[in-house]
Write a protein that holds these residues in place. Structure first.
Motif, PDB file in Angstrom:
ATOM      1  N   ALA A   1       0.836  -1.203   0.000  1.00 45.55           N
ATOM      2  CA  ALA A   1       0.000   0.000   0.000  1.00 45.55           C
ATOM      3  C   ALA A   1       0.873   1.256   0.000  1.00 45.55           C
ATOM      4  O   ALA A   1       0.631   2.194  -0.776  1.00 45.55           O
ATOM      5  CB  ALA A   1      -0.908  -0.015   1.224  1.00 45.55           C
TER       6      ALA A   1
ATOM      7  N   GLU B   1       9.920   3.407   6.745  1.00 43.20           N
ATOM      8  CA  GLU B   1       9.716   1.958   6.886  1.00 43.20           C
ATOM      9  C   GLU B   1      10.491   1.460   8.104  1.00 43.20           C
ATOM     10  O   GLU B   1      11.694   1.639   8.212  1.00 43.20           O
ATOM     11  CB  GLU B   1      10.164   1.228   5.609  1.00 43.20           C
TER      12      GLU B   1
ATOM     13  N   SER C   1       3.339  -7.809   2.064  1.00 41.00           N
ATOM     14  CA  SER C   1       3.065  -7.831   0.617  1.00 41.00           C
ATOM     15  C   SER C   1       4.137  -8.611  -0.145  1.00 41.00           C
ATOM     16  O   SER C   1       3.848  -9.225  -1.178  1.00 41.00           O
ATOM     17  CB  SER C   1       3.003  -6.398   0.078  1.00 41.00           C
TER      18      SER C   1
ATOM     19  N   GLY D   1       1.093 -13.987  -3.089  1.00 44.33           N
ATOM     20  CA  GLY D   1       1.147 -14.607  -4.411  1.00 44.33           C
ATOM     21  C   GLY D   1       0.602 -13.684  -5.478  1.00 44.33           C
ATOM     22  O   GLY D   1       1.229 -13.473  -6.514  1.00 44.33           O
ATOM     23  N   GLY D   2      -0.579 -13.118  -5.236  1.00 41.95           N
ATOM     24  CA  GLY D   2      -1.192 -12.320  -6.284  1.00 41.95           C
ATOM     25  C   GLY D   2      -2.224 -11.360  -5.760  1.00 41.95           C
ATOM     26  O   GLY D   2      -2.464 -11.286  -4.557  1.00 41.95           O
TER      27      GLY D   2
ATOM     28  N   ASP E   1       0.866  -0.748  14.451  1.00 48.27           N
ATOM     29  CA  ASP E   1       1.148   0.603  14.958  1.00 48.27           C
ATOM     30  C   ASP E   1       0.182   1.648  14.417  1.00 48.27           C
ATOM     31  O   ASP E   1      -0.169   2.604  15.102  1.00 48.27           O
ATOM     32  CB  ASP E   1       2.564   1.062  14.535  1.00 48.27           C
TER      33      ASP E   1
ATOM     34  N   ASP F   1      -2.753 -12.645   7.838  1.00 49.62           N
ATOM     35  CA  ASP F   1      -2.711 -11.211   8.131  1.00 49.62           C
ATOM     36  C   ASP F   1      -4.009 -10.825   8.823  1.00 49.62           C
ATOM     37  O   ASP F   1      -4.901 -11.658   8.992  1.00 49.62           O
ATOM     38  CB  ASP F   1      -2.525 -10.398   6.832  1.00 49.62           C
TER      39      ASP F   1
ATOM     40  N   PHE G   1      -3.951  -8.235  -0.748  1.00 45.33           N
ATOM     41  CA  PHE G   1      -2.872  -7.588  -1.516  1.00 45.33           C
ATOM     42  C   PHE G   1      -3.490  -6.639  -2.558  1.00 45.33           C
ATOM     43  O   PHE G   1      -2.987  -5.540  -2.804  1.00 45.33           O
ATOM     44  CB  PHE G   1      -2.034  -8.681  -2.184  1.00 45.33           C
TER      45      PHE G   1
END
Ligand SMILES: Cc1cc2nc3c(=O)[nH]c(=O)nc-3n(C[C@H](O)[C@H](O)[C@H](O)COP(=O)(O)OP(=O)(O)OC[C@H]3O[C@@H](n4cnc5c(N)ncnc54)[C@H](O)[C@@H]3O)c2cc1C
Length: 478
Positions: free
Chosen positions: A24, A44, A53, A57-58, A228, A410, A458
């Motif tokens: 994202a 980051e 991410s 896979g997709g 966070d 997730d 994703f």
């Protein structure tokens, strides 16, 4: 590939600050950069970009150029209706879902323009249309491409830098962020912030708050991110939803062992719990986001897939039903044997031995098998109505048992947003200058991950990142 800016000053200024360099965050950064913003900082916390991410896979899309080239009609209106029905019109804000679906086809075009190529995946046989777009090289490659293009466009990516606080000005506007990198505090002044900090699989307090205790027994397959963004948003005035979604699947043998992961979802196998009892229609194994719920109701949240040599040999010769029938799985027997040597699979000549390995009462397991074999002979599963085509008696020793787990991929939730990815306060008014994208947000997924829109975690990350990047421009001072 990525450089950390070692010449940081204690106070920086940026047009746009993005918290989190996953799918994202990088999509938001690149979109804003492409629209002309020259002063973007991505912060980051980890030592590399990508977050969860990079493991994906997709991503979901409909109306994509890949589907169009193959003549596949993945109708966004139909998928929208299906997804809203799936959610029973609760928890999902139709405007957010619509914005995601409407953007998704164009996002694949956007990614193809950057050199990515996609395979289309049908998650389960009766899925309306293949909507999962797997980039060649998977999520890791997509992240590499986005991060590389961010760098080329002059986006500043500061690694090992965690945001501690979002600052607001006297009029409630966004004024900046406080972050720590390499042990040093820094303040970045900005008028616009996008929160893209991912899920909270590593935050037991939040897991306990949102989900029943049974989820504590799940095996983490993703990153232990700490959610966070939820705290940062709440402190900055955002509304936080009481509801969140666990992205989970099962049964899953091991985190990344393909042949056994597919074998344990073969519909002709049977699944028993630790007591040796069958508990579900095993042909639901293709619906991994739903079959996991049946496993979570079992003791210790584990499941044992049982098969005989006939099923094993059939799969070795003909492949798995999970999209690969026809191609065969040479070496399947050897893989099972190797795993059995590590005691992760049991191969035995009798059900008593299998029961001993599971820890079940041998009498219970024998009764389970006898009852199931009777169902097979009658062509009718009196317990769970599994389709007759999958009813094959387990009669050819040696028998095999594979342990399957419920895995946690997730979490989704809980910053309240609208379809422009603006963060909302408790009065549903946007917090000026504050945006959120990816799985840290709520309003687009209900209790059980919607398999019709497979790969929407994703997918939402990248699409909502793009939408947030576009809309944040309105608040930019760069
Ligand atoms: C094995 C596996 C396979 C999966 N496969 C698929 C799939 O095929 N399709 C699908 O749709 N989904 C899949 N998922 C789920 C999906 O990958 C994620 O849910 C989604 O990509 C999350 O994207 P995101 O950008 O919101 O968060 P992330 O990609 O997790 O990025 C969040 C980033 O924010 C950073 N961050 C957190 N806090 C801070 C802070 N305070 N300051 C600075 N940075 C911070 C994190 O370090 C992280 O890099 C899979 C998950 C796993 C584990």
């Amino acid at each position: 590939m990525f450089s950390t800016d070692k010449n940081r000053t204690e106070t920086l200024t940026a047009g746009l600050v993005i918290i989190g360099g996953g799918g994202a965050g990088l999509s938001a950064a690149l979109t804003a950069a492409e629209k002309g913003c020259k002063d973007i900082v991505v912060l980051e916390k980890r030592d590399r970009p990508g977050g969860t991410s990079a493991l994906a896979g997709g991503l979901f899309a409909c109306g994509s150029p890949v589907q169009e080239r193959r003549g596949i009609n993945a109708d966004g209106d139909y998928l929208f209706k299906r997804a809203m029905e799936w959610a029973h019109w609760t928890q999902v804000d139709p405007k957010i879902l619509r914005a995601f679906i409407n953007k998704s086809g164009d996002t694949i075009r956007w990614l193809e323009d950057k050199g990515l190529e996609f395979d289309l995946v049908q998650l389960y046989p009766e899925q309306t249309a293949p909507v999962q777009h797997n980039p060649k090289g998977h999520g890791a490659r997509l992240i590499q491409v986005l991060a590389g293009q961010c760098r080329d466009m002059g986006v500043k990516l500061l690694l090992n830098t965690g945001v501690k606080k979002i600052l607001r000005g006297e009029e409630g506007n966004i004024a900046g962020v406080l972050a720590t990198g390499d042990g040093e505090e820094m303040e970045i002044k900005t008028g616009a912030v996008i929160i893209a900090t991912g899920g909270f699989c590593g935050n037991h307090e939040l897991l306990r708050k949102y989900f029943p205790p049974s989820y504590e027994g799940m095996t983490l397959s993703g990153l232990p991110l700490t959610g966070d963004g939820i705290r940062l948003a709440a402190e900055a005035g955002a509304a936080i939803e009481d509801f969140a979604t666990v992205v989970k699947e099962g049964p899953r043998y091991d985190l990344y062992t393909w042949p056994l992961m597919a074998l344990e979802r073969e519909p002709a196998t049977i699944w028993v719990n630790k007591k040796g009892e069958r508990f579900t229609d095993e042909s639901t194994g293709y619906h991994v986001f739903e079959s996991v719920n049946a496993i979570l109701r079992q003791p210790e949240q584990v499941c044992y897939t049982l098969l005989d040599t006939r099923i094993r040999d059939f799969c070795e010769k003909n492949g798995f039903m999970l999209g690969r029938r026809g191609s065969g799985v040479p070496g399947l027997q050897k893989v099972l044997q190797a795993e059995a040597e590590k005691d992760k699979v049991k191969i035995a000549g009798s059900w008593e031995e299998i029961a001993g390995w599971i820890g079940a009462d041998p009498g219970v397991l024998k009764d389970t098998i006898a009852e199931y074999n009777d169902y097979c002979k009658q062509g009718y599963d009196g317990a769970f109505t599994k389709e007759p085509e999958y009813l094959l008696p387990l009669e050819s020793p040696p028998y095999h048992a594979i342990k399957g787990m419920a895995v946690l991929l997730d979490t989704i939730g809980g910053i309240r947003i609208n379809q422009r990815m603006e963060v909302l306060d408790n009065q549903n008014e946007p917090v000026p200058g504050l945006y959120a994208a990816g799985v840290v947000t709520s309003g687009w997924e209900s209790e059980v991950y919607c398999s019709e829109l497979s790969a929407s975690a994703f997918g939402f990350a990248v699409n909502s990142g793009r939408i947030a990047g576009e809309n944040a421009l309105a608040a930019l001072t760069c």
